[in-house]
Scaffold this active site. Structure first.
Site, PDB file in Angstrom:
ATOM      1  N   GLU A  25     -25.548  14.162  -6.203  1.00 20.28           N
ATOM      2  CA  GLU A  25     -25.763  15.260  -5.091  1.00 20.28           C
ATOM      3  C   GLU A  25     -26.992  15.123  -4.821  1.00 20.28           C
ATOM      4  OE1 GLU A  25     -23.905  19.029  -6.019  1.00 20.28           O
ATOM      5  OE2 GLU A  25     -23.835  20.213  -3.528  1.00 20.28           O
ATOM      6  N   ASN A 172     -14.389  19.479  -0.735  1.00 25.59           N
ATOM      7  CA  ASN A 172     -14.842  19.475  -1.910  1.00 25.59           C
ATOM      8  C   ASN A 172     -14.711  21.151  -3.031  1.00 25.59           C
ATOM      9  OD1 ASN A 172     -16.937  18.745  -4.961  1.00 25.59           O
ATOM     10  ND2 ASN A 172     -17.446  20.421  -3.419  1.00 25.59           N
ATOM     11  N   GLU A 173     -13.865  21.328  -4.038  1.00 27.87           N
ATOM     12  CA  GLU A 173     -13.697  22.607  -4.207  1.00 27.87           C
ATOM     13  C   GLU A 173     -13.883  23.665  -2.585  1.00 27.87           C
ATOM     14  OE1 GLU A 173     -17.212  23.901  -6.980  1.00 27.87           O
ATOM     15  OE2 GLU A 173     -16.296  22.167  -8.322  1.00 27.87           O
ATOM     16  N   TYR A 240     -15.653  21.287 -16.366  1.00 29.86           N
ATOM     17  CA  TYR A 240     -16.762  21.692 -16.845  1.00 29.86           C
ATOM     18  C   TYR A 240     -16.597  22.482 -18.668  1.00 29.86           C
ATOM     19  CZ  TYR A 240     -19.575  20.169 -12.269  1.00 29.86           C
ATOM     20  OH  TYR A 240     -20.202  19.705 -11.707  1.00 29.86           O
ATOM     21  N   GLU A 291     -15.608  15.536 -10.980  1.00 30.27           N
ATOM     22  CA  GLU A 291     -16.834  15.979 -11.742  1.00 30.27           C
ATOM     23  C   GLU A 291     -16.179  16.457 -13.475  1.00 30.27           C
ATOM     24  OE1 GLU A 291     -18.385  19.789  -9.549  1.00 30.27           O
ATOM     25  OE2 GLU A 291     -18.490  18.182  -7.532  1.00 30.27           O
ATOM     26  N   GLN A 340     -24.352  15.091 -13.352  1.00 29.13           N
ATOM     27  CA  GLN A 340     -24.243  14.067 -12.389  1.00 29.13           C
ATOM     28  C   GLN A 340     -25.143  12.755 -12.975  1.00 29.13           C
ATOM     29  OE1 GLN A 340     -25.229  15.883  -9.049  1.00 29.13           O
ATOM     30  NE2 GLN A 340     -23.858  17.593  -9.171  1.00 29.13           N
TER      31      GLN A 340
HETATM   32  O1  AHR Z   1     -22.134  19.786 -10.057  1.00 31.14           O
HETATM   33  C1  AHR Z   1     -22.840  20.500  -9.427  1.00 31.14           C
HETATM   34  C2  AHR Z   1     -21.495  21.663  -8.917  1.00 31.14           C
HETATM   35  O2  AHR Z   1     -20.546  22.197  -9.534  1.00 31.14           O
HETATM   36  C3  AHR Z   1     -20.670  21.086  -7.484  1.00 31.14           C
HETATM   37  O3  AHR Z   1     -21.899  20.552  -6.480  1.00 31.14           O
HETATM   38  C4  AHR Z   1     -19.138  21.993  -7.012  1.00 31.14           C
HETATM   39  O4  AHR Z   1     -18.218  21.217  -6.709  1.00 31.14           O
HETATM   40  C5  AHR Z   1     -19.909  22.381  -9.073  1.00 31.14           C
HETATM   41  O5  AHR Z   1     -18.731  23.763  -9.421  1.00 31.14           O
END
Ligand code: AHR
Length: 486
Positions: A25, A172-173, A240, A291, A340
């Site tokens: 990103e 995205n999101e 995450y 992600e 990432q």
């Molecule tokens: O990876 C960092 C961020 O995490 C991304 O930009 C977003 O999609 C997620 O909240």
């Protein structure tokens, strides 16, 4: 002694290579400095892309790359990033660190990056602050070979042939930074935008990815599948493994808490798939995890908006158990992208100016690359739980696959911080010719730094003895091992 059975006759599903994908990103030092330094940099580069980083990613076997975001995607206007460099707009990256984004890395540079890497492309379009027309014109710019305003613009900017876009994400999101939409609203918007993501003659069909749920938001999956399933190829979950510690400073409790959170992805995937299968019994729509990874406190003294963190054996264990879980779900999971690639969150590499190092997570990806495009085999390991009273995980987590030559690859993680585990592995109905193995191991908080880049790396492993139909091995604590069985 734990029993480990691998059944070469139980062929389950193809492990799509794209499960081993990554995500880059416009955030912190991922694109700028990490991957792209510009043609005039003193750092060795080809067309602005760092040679050291490109070579290491190629060796790791990177199959597919997602770009430009992330939250950045829903603020990105692609026309700002094409044409003469000196005329590209400069803007503030409001989401990530408030730094100047000079748009010197844009569409042409992304395709150059993927061409140097030899990997497939995954582009995410702007739903949150962009228009249907903007998205549709981007697809036309990239993929149309005939005569049209956008293909002419591409030619004017020096690219005659269209590129291949394998995956295209529609936002995205969008439940959060991508517009704070409700699931019903997004499902309708998704259909409207996705309609104009056209497939042009001569190009393969673009695989369309809809924004999926945030971890355990099962309602999102329910609504988006109910309303838009016929218009998508994949639904993208984000998960995450958040912690409240620095990457390299944590207690034993913190170690197991992290692994427990990471392991939860198995249950989360299973429950989302149950919902998806209800609306899509033919299982046409794949699950994507575009992600995933650890999210620790940023390193002291760094820009909090840059999400820069170190990477230890704890992260390596998170990667190994997550990738084993993805392999086990490869009948329904088509692509995953760790967050990432470099210098941000659970990165496989870190840079400091011209210097670069490989993280423990890099070595896990490199070990596991042999699974790409193999067939997942039925396998089972007995194990007990390890950890603290509050935070327990299975001690052994594994997966096994077979390639077209009949070679079996088994990846086993021992999550215990302190205890080895003895295993008795048997390959059902097979006589074994040879076994070789490599290991990544260390203390839970071991990491590679710019002062010492070789604390953690893979080594040959000889801690096993061959039997007629398998092998016995002692798996050291906090380790990841790949066995190659012929
Ligand atoms: O990876 C960092 C961020 O995490 C991304 O930009 C977003 O999609 C997620 O909240």
């Amino acid at each position: 002694m734990e029993n480990y059975l691998i059944n070469p006759d139980q062929k389950i599903s193809m492990i799509n290579k794209d499960i081993y994908g990554s995500f880059s990103e416009h955030l912190g030092r991922c694109i700028y400095e990490g991957l792209f330094v510009g043609k005039d940099s003193d750092i060795p580069n080809i067309n602005g892309l760092r040679c050291d980083v490109i070579n290491a990613l190629k060796e790791m076997g990177l199959p597919v790359l997602r770009w430009p975001g992330g939250c950045f995607a829903d603020e990105y206007h692609w026309k700002d990033g094409i044409g003469k460099l000196s005329e590209r707009k400069k803007m503030i990256n409001t989401h990530w660190g408030g730094v100047v984004e000079d748009n010197s890395f844009g569409t042409h540079e992304f395709f150059e990056l993927c061409s140097q890497l030899g990997c497939d492309t995954y582009i995410t379009g702007n739903v949150g602050s962009g228009s249907v027309r903007e998205m549709s014109e981007w697809v036309e710019y990239m993929t149309f070979g005939g005569l049209s305003p956008m293909s002419e613009l591409r030619r004017k900017n020096g690219r005659e042939e269209p590129w291949k876009v394998k995956y295209f994400g529609v936002g995205n999101e969008n439940w959060g930074c991508g517009g704070n939409m409700s699931s019903e609203y997004y499902a309708n918007e998704y259909k409207r935008y996705a309609t104009y993501v056209r497939n042009y003659d001569g190009n393969d069909r673009i695989y369309k990815v809809a924004c999926g749920p945030n971890s355990e938001d099962y309602n999102w999956t329910e609504e988006v599948m109910k309303n838009a399933k016929d218009h998508m190829n994949g639904l993208a979950l984000h998960y995450y493994t958040g912690t409240d510690s620095y990457a390299a400073e944590f207690s034993e409790e913190g170690y197991y808490k992290t692994l427990k959170r990471a392991y939860k992805i198995d249950e989360i995937i299973t429950r989302h798939l149950e919902i998806m299968n209800r609306y899509d019994p033919k299982k046409r729509v794949d699950l994507i995890v575009d992600e995933w990874g650890t999210w620790h406190k940023v390193e002291p003294g760094t820009n909090p908006g840059f999400l820069y963190q170190q990477n230890t054996m704890r992260d390596a264990l998170v990667a190994a158990l997550t990738l084993n879980i993805f392999n086990k779900h490869s009948d329904r999971i088509r692509m995953c992208n760790i967050a990432q690639t470099i210098n941000v969150l659970q990165a496989v590499m870190l840079t400091d100016g011209a210097d670069m190092l490989l993280t423990p997570t890099y070595y896990v990806f490199k070990m596991f690359k042999d699974h790409q495009q193999n067939t997942l085999l039925g396998s089972f390991i007995t194990t007990h739980e390890t950890g603290t009273d509050e935070n327990k995980v299975p001690q052994l987590v594994e997966s096994a696959s077979i390639d077209e030559n009949g070679v079996i690859y088994s990846t086993v993680a021992n999550t215990s911080a302190s205890e080895e585990s003895e295993i008795k592995c048997r390959i059902a109905g097979r006589e074994i010719e040879s076994v070789s193995a490599e290991i990544l191991t260390g203390k839970t908080d071991d990491f590679n730094s710019f002062e010492n880049k070789n604390v953690v790396f893979t080594k040959d492993f000889g801690g096993f003895s061959l039997m007629k139909d398998g092998f016995n091995a002692v798996i050291p604590p906090c380790s990841v091992i790949k066995f190659i069985i012929k």
